[in-house]
Design an enzyme around this catalytic site. Structure first.
Site, PDB file in Angstrom:
ATOM      1  N   ASP A   1      48.751  43.837  37.910  1.00 37.18           N
ATOM      2  CA  ASP A   1      47.733  43.667  36.713  1.00 37.18           C
ATOM      3  C   ASP A   1      48.558  43.646  34.575  1.00 37.18           C
ATOM      4  O   ASP A   1      49.450  44.165  34.850  1.00 37.18           O
ATOM      5  CB  ASP A   1      46.706  44.516  36.284  1.00 37.18           C
ATOM      6  CG  ASP A   1      45.044  44.082  35.357  1.00 37.18           C
ATOM      7  OD1 ASP A   1      45.112  42.988  34.464  1.00 37.18           O
ATOM      8  OD2 ASP A   1      44.749  44.126  36.455  1.00 37.18           O
TER       9      ASP A   1
ATOM     10  N   ASP B   1      45.434  40.260  32.006  1.00 35.98           N
ATOM     11  CA  ASP B   1      44.430  40.791  31.626  1.00 35.98           C
ATOM     12  C   ASP B   1      43.315  39.800  30.250  1.00 35.98           C
ATOM     13  O   ASP B   1      44.293  39.710  29.008  1.00 35.98           O
ATOM     14  CB  ASP B   1      44.874  41.649  30.851  1.00 35.98           C
ATOM     15  CG  ASP B   1      43.724  43.074  30.527  1.00 35.98           C
ATOM     16  OD1 ASP B   1      41.986  42.978  31.387  1.00 35.98           O
ATOM     17  OD2 ASP B   1      43.496  43.479  29.477  1.00 35.98           O
TER      18      ASP B   1
ATOM     19  N   GLU C   1      42.186  36.243  33.417  1.00 35.10           N
ATOM     20  CA  GLU C   1      40.382  36.526  33.120  1.00 35.10           C
ATOM     21  C   GLU C   1      40.702  36.303  31.667  1.00 35.10           C
ATOM     22  O   GLU C   1      41.530  36.270  30.920  1.00 35.10           O
ATOM     23  CB  GLU C   1      40.889  37.486  32.557  1.00 35.10           C
ATOM     24  CG  GLU C   1      39.835  38.362  32.648  1.00 35.10           C
ATOM     25  CD  GLU C   1      39.193  39.357  31.853  1.00 35.10           C
ATOM     26  OE1 GLU C   1      37.903  40.366  32.250  1.00 35.10           O
ATOM     27  OE2 GLU C   1      40.370  40.126  31.096  1.00 35.10           O
TER      28      GLU C   1
ATOM     29  N   HIS D   1      36.129  46.065  38.999  1.00 30.48           N
ATOM     30  CA  HIS D   1      36.121  47.552  38.361  1.00 30.48           C
ATOM     31  C   HIS D   1      34.969  47.041  37.263  1.00 30.48           C
ATOM     32  O   HIS D   1      34.745  48.040  36.164  1.00 30.48           O
ATOM     33  CB  HIS D   1      37.742  47.947  38.328  1.00 30.48           C
ATOM     34  CG  HIS D   1      38.172  47.101  37.374  1.00 30.48           C
ATOM     35  ND1 HIS D   1      38.827  45.220  37.255  1.00 30.48           N
ATOM     36  CD2 HIS D   1      38.843  46.925  35.643  1.00 30.48           C
ATOM     37  CE1 HIS D   1      39.200  44.954  36.161  1.00 30.48           C
ATOM     38  NE2 HIS D   1      39.487  46.026  35.770  1.00 30.48           N
ATOM     39  N   ASP D   2      35.326  45.323  36.775  1.00 32.03           N
ATOM     40  CA  ASP D   2      34.258  45.374  35.057  1.00 32.03           C
ATOM     41  C   ASP D   2      32.286  45.578  35.464  1.00 32.03           C
ATOM     42  O   ASP D   2      32.063  45.249  34.530  1.00 32.03           O
ATOM     43  CB  ASP D   2      34.913  44.042  34.169  1.00 32.03           C
ATOM     44  CG  ASP D   2      36.236  45.065  33.882  1.00 32.03           C
ATOM     45  OD1 ASP D   2      36.549  45.642  33.599  1.00 32.03           O
ATOM     46  OD2 ASP D   2      36.621  44.197  33.801  1.00 32.03           O
TER      47      ASP D   2
HETATM   48  C1  GLC Z   1      40.088  43.683  30.853  1.00 32.23           C
HETATM   49  C2  GLC Z   1      40.145  44.362  31.860  1.00 32.23           C
HETATM   50  C3  GLC Z   1      38.720  45.576  31.698  1.00 32.23           C
HETATM   51  C4  GLC Z   1      39.337  45.870  30.424  1.00 32.23           C
HETATM   52  C5  GLC Z   1      39.768  45.048  29.104  1.00 32.23           C
HETATM   53  C6  GLC Z   1      40.215  45.289  27.833  1.00 32.23           C
HETATM   54  O1  GLC Z   1      38.364  42.783  30.866  1.00 32.23           O
HETATM   55  O2  GLC Z   1      39.574  43.613  33.239  1.00 32.23           O
HETATM   56  O3  GLC Z   1      39.207  46.651  32.328  1.00 32.23           O
HETATM   57  O4  GLC Z   1      38.984  46.983  29.703  1.00 32.23           O
HETATM   58  O5  GLC Z   1      40.300  43.943  29.804  1.00 32.23           O
HETATM   59  O6  GLC Z   1      41.948  45.204  28.654  1.00 32.23           O
END
Ligand code: GLC
Length: 559
Positions: free
Chosen positions: A99, A200, A254, A326-327
């Site tokens: 990540d 991310d 992401e 995980h979100d």
């Molecule tokens: C992304 C991650 C998440 C995190 C956010 C801030 O959305 O997947 O878990 O809290 O970024 O880094």
């Protein structure tokens, strides 16, 4: 370096390390635990692992607040344990991606500490602003997690921007030195043998010049139109591409709220900025934009979204396919049914695993783990969950407020992996860092290993089949029963093969008739959750019944 685009044939597995497996008995998942479970991961027939952050971190956002990008947290076993896992995965033919969290760092990162003190070259590594003349905040932007997006720093006597938690200051990507740091981090891991990155919130890295106010009408996330897909994002990603081009690696971006069209801007062409985008829309089958604005699950809406992404990206970009990470809370509890956990888990698996793109399975999804419902907000750990509870709907009765948390909290995906029915589900020999779901007595890997009809074995078989069927990589995608709110039926078609996937999303009996041009008796039923009976070229579905038929042209070899 010549790229092989290996990811187009791959299935990924996501590990959220804190809750996967504890190897040293301190109650926290770690890389020693992952090492123990490499054979298990391989047994899923997957090709690659994505690790949520493993870096040293104060864990304000469980690893997404990084203190050192070129090290592995001691809690997870440090660099030595990582190298062992990397080698162990490679030996088993599995790749590993990291990540890359570079929109922000932790406020405990040495860069930020130096920036607070205006030490060069770090002075402009972050986005610092003075208060407005009238003493108000530099602009009206909201943080995604905690109130407003600005925090005053006593030492520097300025505000810093944090689009996420207060402890996650945003980096100033307009500073070329920061971009050099990103490239250094990329090279560091790629040179070690890592196979790519999940990047991310990467579409947030370039903010509009002058940081203008967002529309006051926007209820939450004010300002987002001034930093999502900002003015220099494509330019910066192409700079990073220069590094990536030297390796045969993959990048997954992401991109909260990304549309399919927008995804093409990042992924289209011979030298795309990123290889795939995470399509948040597929999480909107039961909510508007975020899990915290829920509505009743709508299969029709979900089918439209899936079809739209398949169609828009075909021949131009490449889909990234997922149901959990995980979100988001657990998918069986959302789109499926806890009552028909195994059956609906199978329907969900077949719904996405045979679409065109690269699927990923999130730890625990393969055994049908479900949401956790903890009694009080005090029992929760996630910064987003806790702040949501304290900020929104505060005048509602406690019962309603907790129901919202049960429905939407990311913590449901973060309970320890359920390995067996023993103490703490076999996750740790110590005291687990977070609540283990009580249902581990029934839902666990060991129980499913021994059951040929388990969801776990269904996943294994589906992934194996997917790999062996070229039509899944190349074939066209078409839906039938488009208006049905109960059945999801799709075809993948190439010259030599046709695949017909039938998934019911209801416990009710539904009459299914094969679409025109299909004779079910001539197809081979290669995957199924229930029976194989056919009557009048159709069948009446059992609860959440799933079938996958293969029609093979005789001129090409059988699978
Ligand atoms: C992304 C991650 C998440 C995190 C956010 C801030 O959305 O997947 O878990 O809290 O970024 O880094």
């Amino acid at each position: 370096m010549e790229r092989t685009f290996w990811y187009k044939d791959a299935v990924f597995y996501q590990i959220w390390p804190r809750s996967f497996k504890d190897g040293d008995g301190d109650g926290v998942g770690d890389l020693m635990g992952v090492y123990e479970k490499l054979d298990y991961i391989q047994s899923l027939n997957v090709d690659a692992i994505w690790f949520s952050p493993l870096y040293p971190s104060p864990n304000a956002d469980y690893g997404y607040d990084v203190m050192d990008y070129m090290d592995i947290s001691a809690e997870y076993g440090g660099m030595e344990a990582f190298r062992k896992v990397l080698q162990g995965a490679h030996e088993r033919g599995m790749r590993v991606i990291m990540d890359l969290v570079v929109n922000h760092t932790s406020d405990e990162h040495p860069w930020f500490q130096a920036s607070r003190r205006r030490e060069e070259p770090y002075t402009d590594y972050y986005i610092w602003r003075k208060a407005k003349k009238d003493g108000t905040l530099p602009n009206n932007w909201d943080s995604m997690f905690e109130g407003k997006a600005w925090q005053y720093d006593e030492l520097r006597k300025e505000y810093y921007l944090h689009l996420f938690a207060v402890k996650q200051p945003d980096l100033n990507m307009d500073n070329p030195l920061v971009r050099e740091e990103v490239k250094k981090i990329m090279r560091f891991w790629l040179d070690m043998g890592v196979d790519g990155f999940r990047e991310d919130v990467i579409t947030f890295i370039s903010k509009d010049k002058g940081l203008p106010n967002g529309s006051p009408l926007m209820p939450a996330a004010k300002g987002i139109s001034h930093y999502a897909n900002g003015p220099h994002v494509h330019e910066y990603l192409m700079e990073f591409r220069d590094v990536l081009d030297q390796y045969d690696c993959v990048t997954i971006g992401e991109a909260p709220l990304v549309t399919a069209r927008r995804a093409l801007e990042y992924t289209e062409g011979k030298r795309p900025e990123l290889d795939m985008m995470i399509p948040f829309q597929c999480m909107e089958g039961d909510c508007f934009l975020t899990d915290y604005f829920p509505h009743r699950f709508s299969l029709r809406k979900l089918k439209w979204i899936w079809g739209h992404w398949q169609k828009t990206l075909r021949g131009r970009g490449w889909n990234f396919l997922y149901l959990e990470n995980h979100d988001h809370p657990r998918i069986v509890s959302r789109y499926g049914s806890e009552e028909y956990r195994v059956e609906s888990g199978k329907a969900l698996a077949a719904s996405y695993l045979f679409q065109q793109g690269t699927p990923i399975i999130y730890q625990g999804q393969e055994i049908g783990m479900t949401n956790i419902r903890l009694e009080s907000i005090e029992d929760y750990e996630d910064v987003q969950t806790i702040n949501h509870y304290h900020t929104f709907f505060t005048n509602r009765p406690e019962k309603d407020r907790m129901a919202r948390i049960w429905r939407a909290s990311r913590d449901s995906a973060r309970t320890p992996m359920q390995w067996n029915d023993g103490p703490h589900a076999g996750f740790t020999t110590g005291e687990p860092w977070f609540h283990v779901n009580r249902n581990h007595a029934e839902i666990n890997v060991a129980a499913e290993e021994g059951d040929p009809d388990s969801l776990l074995n269904f996943y294994r078989e589906a992934v194996r089949l997917r790999r062996s069927l070229p039509v899944v990589r190349y074939g066209t995608f078409r839906q039938f029963e488009l208006w049905s709110g109960k059945l999801f039926v799709y075809e993948r078609r190439s010259k030599a093969q046709r695949l017909l996937v039938i998934c019911s999303y209801t416990p009710e009996a539904v009459k299914f008739r094969a679409p025109k041009g299909y004779d079910l008796r001539k197809g081979k039923l290669i995957l199924r959750s229930h029976g194989d009976d056919v009557e009048n070229n159709g069948f009446v579905t059992r609860p959440y019944e799933t079938r996958v038929y293969l029609f093979q042209d005789r001129r090409v070899p059988e699978v």
